[in-house]
Design a protein around this motif. Structure first.
Motif, PDB file in Angstrom:
ATOM      1  N   GLY A  85      -2.589  16.483  -2.850  1.00 45.42           N
ATOM      2  CA  GLY A  85      -3.910  16.377  -3.418  1.00 45.42           C
ATOM      3  C   GLY A  85      -4.056  15.039  -4.210  1.00 45.42           C
ATOM      4  N   LYS A  86      -3.019  14.416  -4.317  1.00 44.48           N
ATOM      5  CA  LYS A  86      -3.014  12.906  -4.927  1.00 44.48           C
ATOM      6  C   LYS A  86      -3.307  11.909  -3.999  1.00 44.48           C
ATOM      7  CE  LYS A  86      -1.064  13.203  -9.354  1.00 44.48           C
ATOM      8  NZ  LYS A  86      -1.155  12.202 -10.145  1.00 44.48           N
ATOM      9  N   TYR A  87      -4.190  10.911  -4.401  1.00 47.58           N
ATOM     10  CA  TYR A  87      -4.374   9.782  -3.681  1.00 47.58           C
ATOM     11  C   TYR A  87      -3.186   8.914  -3.801  1.00 47.58           C
ATOM     12  CZ  TYR A  87      -5.951   5.037  -2.219  1.00 47.58           C
ATOM     13  OH  TYR A  87      -6.175   3.789  -1.848  1.00 47.58           O
ATOM     14  N   ILE A  88      -2.824   8.290  -2.602  1.00 47.74           N
ATOM     15  CA  ILE A  88      -1.627   7.375  -2.461  1.00 47.74           C
ATOM     16  C   ILE A  88      -2.094   6.088  -1.740  1.00 47.74           C
ATOM     17  CG2 ILE A  88       0.792   7.168  -1.296  1.00 47.74           C
ATOM     18  CD1 ILE A  88       0.641   9.505  -3.727  1.00 47.74           C
ATOM     19  N   ALA A  89      -1.591   4.785  -2.220  1.00 51.96           N
ATOM     20  CA  ALA A  89      -1.475   3.759  -1.639  1.00 51.96           C
ATOM     21  C   ALA A  89      -0.211   3.325  -1.340  1.00 51.96           C
ATOM     22  CB  ALA A  89      -2.219   2.783  -2.626  1.00 51.96           C
ATOM     23  N   GLU A  90       0.101   3.208  -0.181  1.00 50.35           N
ATOM     24  CA  GLU A  90       1.450   2.691   0.572  1.00 50.35           C
ATOM     25  C   GLU A  90       1.414   1.365   1.098  1.00 50.35           C
ATOM     26  OE1 GLU A  90       3.951   5.896   3.126  1.00 50.35           O
ATOM     27  OE2 GLU A  90       3.137   4.130   4.243  1.00 50.35           O
ATOM     28  N   LEU A  91       2.559   0.869   0.720  1.00 51.47           N
ATOM     29  CA  LEU A  91       3.070  -0.478   1.228  1.00 51.47           C
ATOM     30  C   LEU A  91       4.314  -0.281   1.884  1.00 51.47           C
ATOM     31  CD1 LEU A  91       2.211  -3.130  -1.586  1.00 51.47           C
ATOM     32  CD2 LEU A  91       0.990  -2.833   0.406  1.00 51.47           C
ATOM     33  N   ARG A  92       4.511  -0.927   3.333  1.00 50.46           N
ATOM     34  CA  ARG A  92       5.796  -0.927   3.811  1.00 50.46           C
ATOM     35  C   ARG A  92       5.906  -2.401   4.548  1.00 50.46           C
ATOM     36  NH1 ARG A  92       8.063   3.545   6.053  1.00 50.46           N
ATOM     37  NH2 ARG A  92       6.844   5.609   5.447  1.00 50.46           N
ATOM     38  N   GLY A  93       6.845  -2.726   4.249  1.00 50.42           N
ATOM     39  CA  GLY A  93       7.224  -4.317   4.656  1.00 50.42           C
ATOM     40  C   GLY A  93       8.496  -4.775   4.350  1.00 50.42           C
ATOM     41  N   LEU A  94       8.705  -5.906   4.082  1.00 51.17           N
ATOM     42  CA  LEU A  94      10.103  -6.636   3.893  1.00 51.17           C
ATOM     43  C   LEU A  94      10.235  -7.578   2.554  1.00 51.17           C
ATOM     44  CD1 LEU A  94      10.415  -8.392   7.551  1.00 51.17           C
ATOM     45  CD2 LEU A  94      11.303  -6.187   6.739  1.00 51.17           C
ATOM     46  N   TRP A  95      11.303  -7.374   2.128  1.00 48.90           N
ATOM     47  CA  TRP A  95      11.767  -8.023   0.888  1.00 48.90           C
ATOM     48  C   TRP A  95      12.758  -9.329   1.210  1.00 48.90           C
ATOM     49  CZ3 TRP A  95      16.552  -8.102  -1.074  1.00 48.90           C
ATOM     50  CH2 TRP A  95      17.488  -7.349  -0.889  1.00 48.90           C
ATOM     51  N   LYS A  96      12.816 -10.090   0.093  1.00 45.39           N
ATOM     52  CA  LYS A  96      13.915 -11.304   0.503  1.00 45.39           C
ATOM     53  C   LYS A  96      14.293 -11.631  -1.163  1.00 45.39           C
ATOM     54  CE  LYS A  96      10.590 -14.934   1.103  1.00 45.39           C
ATOM     55  NZ  LYS A  96      10.088 -16.168   1.767  1.00 45.39           N
ATOM     56  N   MET A  97      15.395 -12.512  -0.937  1.00 44.55           N
ATOM     57  CA  MET A  97      15.689 -12.844  -2.465  1.00 44.55           C
ATOM     58  C   MET A  97      15.065 -14.447  -2.468  1.00 44.55           C
ATOM     59  SD  MET A  97      17.201 -10.715  -4.100  1.00 44.55           S
ATOM     60  CE  MET A  97      17.884 -11.470  -5.456  1.00 44.55           C
ATOM     61  N   LYS A  98      14.641 -14.801  -3.605  1.00 48.16           N
ATOM     62  CA  LYS A  98      14.123 -16.186  -3.796  1.00 48.16           C
ATOM     63  C   LYS A  98      15.107 -17.002  -4.531  1.00 48.16           C
ATOM     64  CE  LYS A  98       9.930 -18.596  -4.675  1.00 48.16           C
ATOM     65  NZ  LYS A  98       9.350 -19.379  -3.592  1.00 48.16           N
ATOM     66  N   SER A 102      20.795 -15.769   1.118  1.00 48.77           N
ATOM     67  CA  SER A 102      19.813 -15.019   2.057  1.00 48.77           C
ATOM     68  C   SER A 102      20.165 -13.655   2.122  1.00 48.77           C
ATOM     69  CB  SER A 102      20.228 -15.913   3.549  1.00 48.77           C
ATOM     70  OG  SER A 102      19.159 -15.297   4.376  1.00 48.77           O
ATOM     71  N   MET A 103      19.257 -12.978   1.648  1.00 50.53           N
ATOM     72  CA  MET A 103      19.289 -11.513   1.539  1.00 50.53           C
ATOM     73  C   MET A 103      17.847 -10.898   1.866  1.00 50.53           C
ATOM     74  SD  MET A 103      21.521 -10.430  -1.874  1.00 50.53           S
ATOM     75  CE  MET A 103      21.580  -8.867  -1.416  1.00 50.53           C
ATOM     76  N   GLY A 104      17.731  -9.634   2.187  1.00 50.26           N
ATOM     77  CA  GLY A 104      16.462  -9.105   2.673  1.00 50.26           C
ATOM     78  C   GLY A 104      16.401  -7.817   2.949  1.00 50.26           C
ATOM     79  N   GLY A 105      15.337  -7.227   3.416  1.00 48.22           N
ATOM     80  CA  GLY A 105      15.370  -5.887   4.166  1.00 48.22           C
ATOM     81  C   GLY A 105      14.158  -5.114   4.061  1.00 48.22           C
ATOM     82  N   PRO A 106      13.868  -3.975   4.579  1.00 47.65           N
ATOM     83  CA  PRO A 106      12.933  -3.225   4.367  1.00 47.65           C
ATOM     84  C   PRO A 106      12.753  -2.676   3.135  1.00 47.65           C
ATOM     85  CG  PRO A 106      14.392  -1.965   5.752  1.00 47.65           C
ATOM     86  CD  PRO A 106      15.105  -3.278   5.272  1.00 47.65           C
ATOM     87  N   PHE A 107      11.319  -2.174   2.812  1.00 45.28           N
ATOM     88  CA  PHE A 107      10.650  -1.222   1.713  1.00 45.28           C
ATOM     89  C   PHE A 107       9.947  -0.529   2.018  1.00 45.28           C
ATOM     90  CE2 PHE A 107       8.021  -4.876   1.136  1.00 45.28           C
ATOM     91  CZ  PHE A 107       6.778  -4.276   0.267  1.00 45.28           C
ATOM     92  N   VAL A 108       9.693   0.634   1.166  1.00 46.35           N
ATOM     93  CA  VAL A 108       8.505   1.530   1.204  1.00 46.35           C
ATOM     94  C   VAL A 108       7.969   1.636  -0.314  1.00 46.35           C
ATOM     95  CG1 VAL A 108       9.665   3.608   1.494  1.00 46.35           C
ATOM     96  CG2 VAL A 108       7.377   3.436   2.128  1.00 46.35           C
ATOM     97  N   SER A 109       6.993   1.438  -0.684  1.00 43.84           N
ATOM     98  CA  SER A 109       6.299   1.363  -1.762  1.00 43.84           C
ATOM     99  C   SER A 109       5.057   2.504  -1.951  1.00 43.84           C
ATOM    100  CB  SER A 109       5.809  -0.120  -2.319  1.00 43.84           C
ATOM    101  OG  SER A 109       5.142   0.246  -3.678  1.00 43.84           O
ATOM    102  N   ILE A 110       5.156   3.500  -2.758  1.00 42.88           N
ATOM    103  CA  ILE A 110       4.199   4.545  -2.972  1.00 42.88           C
ATOM    104  C   ILE A 110       3.669   4.454  -4.559  1.00 42.88           C
ATOM    105  CG2 ILE A 110       3.842   7.159  -2.980  1.00 42.88           C
ATOM    106  CD1 ILE A 110       6.314   6.862  -0.903  1.00 42.88           C
ATOM    107  N   THR A 111       2.218   4.295  -4.477  1.00 47.50           N
ATOM    108  CA  THR A 111       1.802   3.942  -5.736  1.00 47.50           C
ATOM    109  C   THR A 111       0.585   5.134  -5.867  1.00 47.50           C
ATOM    110  OG1 THR A 111       2.044   1.649  -5.637  1.00 47.50           O
ATOM    111  CG2 THR A 111       0.405   2.466  -7.256  1.00 47.50           C
ATOM    112  N   SER A 112       0.385   5.723  -7.224  1.00 48.03           N
ATOM    113  CA  SER A 112      -0.755   6.525  -7.049  1.00 48.03           C
ATOM    114  C   SER A 112      -1.030   6.586  -8.746  1.00 48.03           C
ATOM    115  CB  SER A 112      -0.254   8.182  -7.094  1.00 48.03           C
ATOM    116  OG  SER A 112       1.060   8.495  -7.823  1.00 48.03           O
ATOM    117  N   LEU A 113      -1.937   7.392  -9.128  1.00 44.86           N
ATOM    118  CA  LEU A 113      -2.737   7.200 -10.627  1.00 44.86           C
ATOM    119  C   LEU A 113      -2.398   8.476 -11.128  1.00 44.86           C
ATOM    120  CD1 LEU A 113      -4.824   6.157 -12.617  1.00 44.86           C
ATOM    121  CD2 LEU A 113      -6.550   7.408 -11.335  1.00 44.86           C
ATOM    122  N   ASP A 114      -1.934   8.259 -12.308  1.00 44.61           N
ATOM    123  CA  ASP A 114      -1.693   9.389 -13.286  1.00 44.61           C
ATOM    124  C   ASP A 114      -2.642   9.542 -14.302  1.00 44.61           C
ATOM    125  OD1 ASP A 114      -0.680  11.150 -15.374  1.00 44.61           O
ATOM    126  OD2 ASP A 114       1.162   9.961 -15.903  1.00 44.61           O
TER     127      ASP A 114
END
Length: 152
Positions: A85-98, A102-114
């Motif tokens: 019942g809650k609105y979710i904004a999801e990002l799926r992508g890749l991260w890296k070290m700046k 040289s490191m990196g990999g996948p991520f999934v991010s789930i955002t909602s409003l409290d």
């Protein structure tokens, strides 16, 4: 409640990062919050900007001055849906070290409003597993992220 095998890597008033080493793989789950001020919060650009602010500050690398950042050359992919019942904004992508190794990999991010506390909560899982298949690891951290419940 922190899942078995995970340890706190960073903790502040608005950010926590827990992680687990599985052989050469590193699994991470982060939770961060900030005030809700604008409906533009739920856009790809805004979510990436906020993500980069938090990970730059809290997820640093072994080389001095290095930090995690969102790889934008290949995405990330944005999706929105309802979960319990809650609105979710999801990002799926890749991260890296700046500025570091040289490191990196996948991520999934789930955002909602409290709505009760007028804040945005993001729960994110990421994986580093050089030379290994990452799908099952990513599903593990995604399951943790999706099962988060905010205590009243």
């Amino acid at each position: 409640v922190i899942p078995k095998g995970y340890k706190i890597k960073a903790d502040s008033d608005n950010f926590i990062w827990i992680g687990q080493d599985v052989g050469a793989a590193v699994l991470g789950v982060m939770v961060y919050q900030y005030n809700y001020t604008d409906t533009n919060t739920f856009t790809t650009e805004y979510l990436i900007t906020k993500r980069n602010q938090f990970v730059k500050k809290y997820v640093t690398g072994e080389v001095k001055g290095s930090y995690m950042i969102t790889e934008q050359e290949f995405g990330p992919f944005f999706n929105q849906y309802l979960l319990r019942g809650k609105y979710i904004a999801e990002l799926r992508g890749l991260w890296k070290m700046k500025n570091g190794i040289s490191m990196g990999g996948p991520f999934v991010s789930i955002t909602s409003l409290d709505e009760k506390k007028n804040r945005i909560i993001t729960v994110e899982g990421f994986v580093f597993a050089a030379g290994q298949k990452k799908r099952n690891y990513l599903r593990q951290v995604e399951a943790i992220a999706l099962s988060l419940e905010i205590a009243e």
